[in-house]
Write a protein that holds these residues in place. Sequence first.
Motif, short mmCIF file in Angstrom:
data_model
loop_
_atom_site.label_atom_id
_atom_site.label_comp_id
_atom_site.label_asym_id
_atom_site.label_seq_id
_atom_site.Cartn_x
_atom_site.Cartn_y
_atom_site.Cartn_z
N TYR A 28 0.83 -1.22 0.00
CA TYR A 28 0.00 0.00 0.00
C TYR A 28 0.86 1.26 0.00
O TYR A 28 0.64 2.19 -0.78
CB TYR A 28 -0.91 -0.02 1.24
CG TYR A 28 -1.78 1.22 1.38
CD1 TYR A 28 -3.07 1.22 0.89
CD2 TYR A 28 -1.30 2.37 1.99
CE1 TYR A 28 -3.87 2.35 1.01
CE2 TYR A 28 -2.08 3.50 2.10
CZ TYR A 28 -3.37 3.48 1.61
OH TYR A 28 -4.14 4.61 1.72
N SER A 29 1.83 1.30 0.89
CA SER A 29 2.61 2.53 1.08
C SER A 29 3.41 2.87 -0.17
O SER A 29 3.53 4.03 -0.55
CB SER A 29 3.56 2.38 2.26
OG SER A 29 2.86 1.92 3.38
N ILE A 30 3.95 1.83 -0.80
CA ILE A 30 4.77 2.07 -1.99
C ILE A 30 3.87 2.42 -3.17
O ILE A 30 4.15 3.35 -3.93
CB ILE A 30 5.65 0.83 -2.28
CG1 ILE A 30 6.65 0.65 -1.13
CG2 ILE A 30 6.38 0.98 -3.61
CD1 ILE A 30 7.45 -0.64 -1.19
N TYR A 31 2.75 1.72 -3.30
CA TYR A 31 1.83 2.00 -4.40
C TYR A 31 1.36 3.46 -4.34
O TYR A 31 1.29 4.14 -5.36
CB TYR A 31 0.64 1.04 -4.35
CG TYR A 31 -0.35 1.27 -5.47
CD1 TYR A 31 -0.04 0.89 -6.78
CD2 TYR A 31 -1.57 1.89 -5.23
CE1 TYR A 31 -0.93 1.11 -7.82
CE2 TYR A 31 -2.46 2.12 -6.26
CZ TYR A 31 -2.13 1.73 -7.55
OH TYR A 31 -3.02 1.97 -8.58
N HIS A 32 1.07 3.95 -3.14
CA HIS A 32 0.57 5.32 -3.00
C HIS A 32 1.66 6.34 -2.71
O HIS A 32 1.37 7.53 -2.60
CB HIS A 32 -0.48 5.38 -1.89
CG HIS A 32 -1.76 4.68 -2.24
ND1 HIS A 32 -2.65 5.19 -3.16
CD2 HIS A 32 -2.27 3.50 -1.84
CE1 HIS A 32 -3.67 4.36 -3.30
NE2 HIS A 32 -3.46 3.32 -2.51
N GLY A 33 2.87 5.86 -2.50
CA GLY A 33 3.94 6.79 -2.15
C GLY A 33 3.72 7.45 -0.80
O GLY A 33 4.02 8.62 -0.61
N ARG A 34 3.18 6.70 0.14
CA ARG A 34 2.96 7.24 1.50
C ARG A 34 3.93 6.62 2.47
O ARG A 34 3.97 5.41 2.62
CB ARG A 34 1.53 6.90 1.97
CG ARG A 34 0.60 8.05 1.86
CD ARG A 34 -0.65 7.77 2.64
NE ARG A 34 -0.51 8.13 4.03
CZ ARG A 34 -1.45 7.96 4.95
NH1 ARG A 34 -2.59 7.43 4.62
NH2 ARG A 34 -1.24 8.34 6.19
N ASP A 35 4.74 7.44 3.12
CA ASP A 35 5.79 6.94 4.03
C ASP A 35 6.80 6.09 3.28
O ASP A 35 7.52 5.30 3.89
CB ASP A 35 5.20 6.09 5.18
CG ASP A 35 4.33 6.89 6.10
OD1 ASP A 35 4.69 8.04 6.37
OD2 ASP A 35 3.29 6.38 6.53
N VAL A 87 -2.49 0.10 7.09
CA VAL A 87 -1.95 0.10 8.46
C VAL A 87 -0.49 -0.32 8.48
O VAL A 87 -0.07 -1.21 7.76
CB VAL A 87 -2.80 -0.86 9.33
CG1 VAL A 87 -2.12 -1.15 10.65
CG2 VAL A 87 -4.17 -0.28 9.55
N LEU A 88 0.30 0.36 9.32
CA LEU A 88 1.68 -0.05 9.55
C LEU A 88 1.75 -0.70 10.94
O LEU A 88 1.14 -0.21 11.88
CB LEU A 88 2.62 1.16 9.50
CG LEU A 88 2.74 1.84 8.13
CD1 LEU A 88 3.55 3.13 8.24
CD2 LEU A 88 3.36 0.92 7.11
N ARG A 126 -2.35 5.50 10.30
CA ARG A 126 -1.65 4.26 9.94
C ARG A 126 -1.69 3.24 11.08
O ARG A 126 -1.09 2.18 10.99
CB ARG A 126 -0.18 4.54 9.58
CG ARG A 126 0.07 5.69 8.64
CD ARG A 126 -0.66 5.55 7.33
NE ARG A 126 -0.32 4.40 6.51
CZ ARG A 126 0.70 4.34 5.66
NH1 ARG A 126 1.52 5.34 5.53
NH2 ARG A 126 0.89 3.28 4.94
N GLU A 127 -2.36 3.58 12.16
CA GLU A 127 -2.42 2.68 13.32
C GLU A 127 -3.60 1.73 13.20
O GLU A 127 -4.71 2.14 12.86
CB GLU A 127 -2.57 3.48 14.62
CG GLU A 127 -1.35 4.31 14.99
CD GLU A 127 -0.26 3.47 15.65
OE1 GLU A 127 -0.46 2.27 15.86
OE2 GLU A 127 0.80 4.05 15.95
N GLY A 128 -3.38 0.44 13.53
CA GLY A 128 -4.45 -0.55 13.46
C GLY A 128 -5.64 -0.15 14.33
O GLY A 128 -6.79 -0.31 13.95
N ASP A 129 -5.34 0.39 15.49
CA ASP A 129 -6.39 0.74 16.44
C ASP A 129 -7.37 1.74 15.82
O ASP A 129 -8.58 1.67 16.03
CB ASP A 129 -5.72 1.38 17.67
CG ASP A 129 -6.56 1.14 18.91
OD1 ASP A 129 -7.41 0.24 18.87
OD2 ASP A 129 -6.36 1.87 19.89
#
Length: 510
Positions: free
Chosen positions: A364-371, A400-401, A416-419
């Motif tokens: 997800y993060s790489i596909y969207h360039g987030r973090d 989520v990370l 990005r938190e599961g909670d």
Amino acid sequence: MDYTKWTRLLEKIVTPDGKVDYHRLAERRAELDSVIAEFAASSPQSDPDAFASDEERLAYWLNAYNAFTLNAIIAEYPITSVWKTRDGAFFQRRRHRAGAQAVSLDDIEHEILRGKFHEPRIHFAINCGSVGCPPMRPAAFEASGLRDTLWAATERFLRNEWNCRIDRENRRIHVSRIFKMYAEDFAGAEATAGNYRRGVLDFIARHLGLERDSIDGYEVVYNIYDWGLNDSAREPHLGPILFHEPVEHYSAADSELRELHLYEGNFCNRTCDWCTISGSPGGWYRPYSHAILEQAVATLAADGNLKFYGGEPTLHAEAIIDAIRFLRARGFTGLVTVYSNGIKADRLIAILESDPRVEAVLNYSIYHGRDAEPLPRHAKEKLDRWSAAHPGRIFKGYKVLFHAGAGARHDFDRDREGDYHGMGTGCVRCFPVLTTKGRFHACPFAAEIDSPHYDLGKVGTDPATVLRNYRTFRRWIDDTLDPAARARGITSCELCHTRLQELPTPGFEK
Ligand code: SF4
Ligand code: SF4
């Protein structure tokens, strides 16, 4: 309870295809407020005499769920999905008054509707404001004739090709993800994965008037769920690459493992600072041997789900293609999933084209360039194009990370938190891993932690022993890991990755 006002409002705001005209609803906010006030004034719990029959109670909760959903959406409209509300806790927050009780949508759905009524057709009557939901009914649910109304709602849902499509040629039924999310509601008494599937086939045959034998043995394939808002003002938006959800269930009663990860090491062409297995170009790689693949076939149900990950599997794409070919020759018919960062788009597409039952899940993060450094444009365009031409083959993972691996001690932003997404802070409860070093490891996120806490066996271990050990591990999560993490005020992943030695081992068979 008199639902006249609620019906009058629904008649005005629900379109013939079961979407909601939220602009009209906004203009009629006072009418909605008055309906909500009626649900707040009385409920089966606060006023049992007014809800004497099961049908009356069930009708109340179905109507309340749908009304509360609209009320929560309109409070934040315009939004594009119920997952994009301000606090991210659309289903969890106890903000709705039902009689004397403050309830969340999850409370109504899981504890009351599913917990008390044992009526699977509720899933085709309640509407959580998403395109993937059943169409919104343009009238209230009434106690009188309620079971017939639910039957008709179910039939309408299943008659839509998007929710149920029978592929006679390939002996497959493509069904809504609802059947996956609530599989146990459609199964018989014994909760096993096989029973879930048979239950779905029984249910579909009954509601579509099909001979049960005519679909016997058909494979059940779950469609993706469109979480876009069921807003009549917008076209359903399904991007070429969609959110991935696992298709298999864990049941302690299963006699075979339904899902298995295969791990080739953490050698990668990226170094993401939240990577759960601390992948990098300096990581290790060991190719798949025939012994490993034979063991995988022996341990996993033949129609289960096998998941290749690393590191980056496309860096050894030919080896993955060969491994899949080998597994097929050994009788594995199930779904193969390949986790990839997508940078080597051509190689990923080659893997996908090598076998029709392979799907890919992008980070997800790489596909969207987030973090993360984004996917190079040419790779993204290639994957988007291929995916548009081959729907349902490429997905993206969850946003989520986890506090695992390189990300163990990181603070992530709330989003990005599961909670924040209602996943809690406990263990994710993944299926286990077979590594190319020949070990069965209990958790794909912890594959780089070499500890007896995760040691389910090795190549040569009897598959029944591996399964029993995995069951032991799941009990250990419930009884030891999650409570210990809660007591320490950290997530379970963080506990595994930073303080595992404080915990007793699960006690596996050798
Ligand atoms: S998250 Fe994926 S791409 Fe990033 S380092 Fe880990 S394995 Fe590599
Ligand atoms: S809590 Fe531990 S076992 Fe569970 S997913 Fe996280 S690292 Fe794995």
